[in-house]
Motif scaffolding. Sequence first.
Motif, PDB file in Angstrom:
ATOM      1  N   ILE A   7     -14.170 -17.085   7.067  1.00  0.00           N
ATOM      2  CA  ILE A   7     -14.646 -16.018   7.936  1.00  0.00           C
ATOM      3  C   ILE A   7     -13.512 -15.673   8.893  1.00  0.00           C
ATOM      4  O   ILE A   7     -12.873 -16.564   9.468  1.00  0.00           O
ATOM      5  CB  ILE A   7     -15.917 -16.421   8.707  1.00  0.00           C
ATOM      6  N   ALA A   8     -13.216 -14.398   9.045  1.00  0.00           N
ATOM      7  CA  ALA A   8     -12.128 -13.951   9.902  1.00  0.00           C
ATOM      8  C   ALA A   8     -12.517 -14.109  11.366  1.00  0.00           C
ATOM      9  O   ALA A   8     -13.686 -14.001  11.731  1.00  0.00           O
ATOM     10  CB  ALA A   8     -11.787 -12.498   9.608  1.00  0.00           C
ATOM     11  N   LEU A  12     -16.264 -13.617  13.236  1.00  0.00           N
ATOM     12  CA  LEU A  12     -16.940 -14.693  13.948  1.00  0.00           C
ATOM     13  C   LEU A  12     -17.181 -14.313  15.401  1.00  0.00           C
ATOM     14  O   LEU A  12     -18.240 -14.622  15.974  1.00  0.00           O
ATOM     15  CB  LEU A  12     -16.128 -15.981  13.877  1.00  0.00           C
ATOM     16  N   ALA A  13     -16.217 -13.627  16.006  1.00  0.00           N
ATOM     17  CA  ALA A  13     -16.365 -13.215  17.404  1.00  0.00           C
ATOM     18  C   ALA A  13     -17.581 -12.326  17.599  1.00  0.00           C
ATOM     19  O   ALA A  13     -18.197 -12.335  18.671  1.00  0.00           O
ATOM     20  CB  ALA A  13     -15.099 -12.497  17.877  1.00  0.00           C
ATOM     21  N   ARG A  14     -17.963 -11.572  16.577  1.00  0.00           N
ATOM     22  CA  ARG A  14     -19.138 -10.714  16.674  1.00  0.00           C
ATOM     23  C   ARG A  14     -20.435 -11.515  16.570  1.00  0.00           C
ATOM     24  O   ARG A  14     -21.479 -11.064  17.024  1.00  0.00           O
ATOM     25  CB  ARG A  14     -19.107  -9.656  15.566  1.00  0.00           C
ATOM     26  N   LEU A  15     -20.377 -12.695  15.983  1.00  0.00           N
ATOM     27  CA  LEU A  15     -21.561 -13.524  15.833  1.00  0.00           C
ATOM     28  C   LEU A  15     -21.801 -14.419  17.047  1.00  0.00           C
ATOM     29  O   LEU A  15     -22.950 -14.697  17.404  1.00  0.00           O
ATOM     30  CB  LEU A  15     -21.445 -14.392  14.577  1.00  0.00           C
ATOM     31  N   ILE A  16     -20.717 -14.863  17.667  1.00  0.00           N
ATOM     32  CA  ILE A  16     -20.855 -15.764  18.819  1.00  0.00           C
ATOM     33  C   ILE A  16     -21.574 -15.038  19.956  1.00  0.00           C
ATOM     34  O   ILE A  16     -21.279 -13.896  20.265  1.00  0.00           O
ATOM     35  CB  ILE A  16     -19.473 -16.266  19.269  1.00  0.00           C
ATOM     36  N   GLY A  17     -22.520 -15.723  20.552  1.00  0.00           N
ATOM     37  CA  GLY A  17     -23.302 -15.120  21.626  1.00  0.00           C
ATOM     38  C   GLY A  17     -24.592 -14.488  21.149  1.00  0.00           C
ATOM     39  O   GLY A  17     -25.371 -13.997  21.957  1.00  0.00           O
ATOM     40  N   ASP A  89     -18.635 -22.023   5.887  1.00  0.00           N
ATOM     41  CA  ASP A  89     -17.365 -21.314   5.750  1.00  0.00           C
ATOM     42  C   ASP A  89     -16.329 -21.955   6.652  1.00  0.00           C
ATOM     43  O   ASP A  89     -16.642 -22.777   7.523  1.00  0.00           O
ATOM     44  CB  ASP A  89     -17.528 -19.840   6.130  1.00  0.00           C
ATOM     45  N   VAL A  90     -15.092 -21.533   6.468  1.00  0.00           N
ATOM     46  CA  VAL A  90     -13.956 -22.015   7.242  1.00  0.00           C
ATOM     47  C   VAL A  90     -13.454 -20.885   8.134  1.00  0.00           C
ATOM     48  O   VAL A  90     -13.385 -19.731   7.683  1.00  0.00           O
ATOM     49  CB  VAL A  90     -12.826 -22.477   6.292  1.00  0.00           C
ATOM     50  N   LEU A  91     -13.142 -21.194   9.382  1.00  0.00           N
ATOM     51  CA  LEU A  91     -12.542 -20.179  10.246  1.00  0.00           C
ATOM     52  C   LEU A  91     -11.127 -19.913   9.765  1.00  0.00           C
ATOM     53  O   LEU A  91     -10.271 -20.806   9.788  1.00  0.00           O
ATOM     54  CB  LEU A  91     -12.522 -20.639  11.704  1.00  0.00           C
TER      55      LEU A  91
END
Length: 273
Positions: A7-8, A12-17, A89-91
């Motif tokens: 996952i790019a 991921l930044a869009r999922l956090i929070g 997934d892997v970051l």
Amino acid sequence: MSSHLEIAPEKLARLIGTPKCPALIDVRVGEDFDEDPRLVPGSIRRDYRKVQEWATELGGTSAVVVCHRGKKLSYGVAAWLRNYGIAADVLEGGVAAWTEGGYPTVPISAIPERDASGRTVWVTRARPKIDRIACPWLIRRFVDPLAVFLYVAPSEVEAVAERFAATPFDMDAPIRWSHRGELCTFDIMVEEFGLSIEPLLRLATIVRGADTFRLDLAPQASGLLAASLGLSRMYADDLEQLEAGMALYDAFYRWCRDATDETHNWPSPKKDS
């Protein structure tokens, strides 16, 4: 380009929070973590060598594994998790790519010690209104999704904190996690947890306005105050109120992040015939 197992950082930044964020697992070895002792928001450190022991504790159906550069440790742990039925997934690029991309990180020094079950434990006054719901939302969404919150009588907060190794917050006392000057506790947490990103700063202004009754700070402060007071009347149980409040702050956060320019026009303007 990300592989189907990665996952790019920007995704991921869009999922956090958000409530749909997967479990975030940091498996960096000690020397790599010591070089940069900060965490991707919401991630929890785990020993990659014990993955077979803690995999069943995750409870969720999806996870993202984080290591230094997104190589063998992440891939190995993610493969093990998939054996336990967890979509892992892997970051992509690991913590190195995350920080190089300018995304926020939480300093480990700001996070209280965890209990035997790996959770941070917090304590504050009962009958919460604004800060005492907003701060738990911030902690669970960006710092520790497993965090436990104890609501007790105001006179017992300090004693409970001492006896149960809990971290007090939002108290009328000289403690780390409370009001400072014109700033409310939510402001302090956003700053000290390294989360000073635009959406959370915008939300912090709204929370401050509602919590300190400076409703002129943001037009939305009055609405947050009204909704918060309404929730406090709807729920006699503080933890039930917290769960309901999580959805409220999820909505305010998504507005702060994605919808500040959106308007609602009703009725629709009449068109000339």
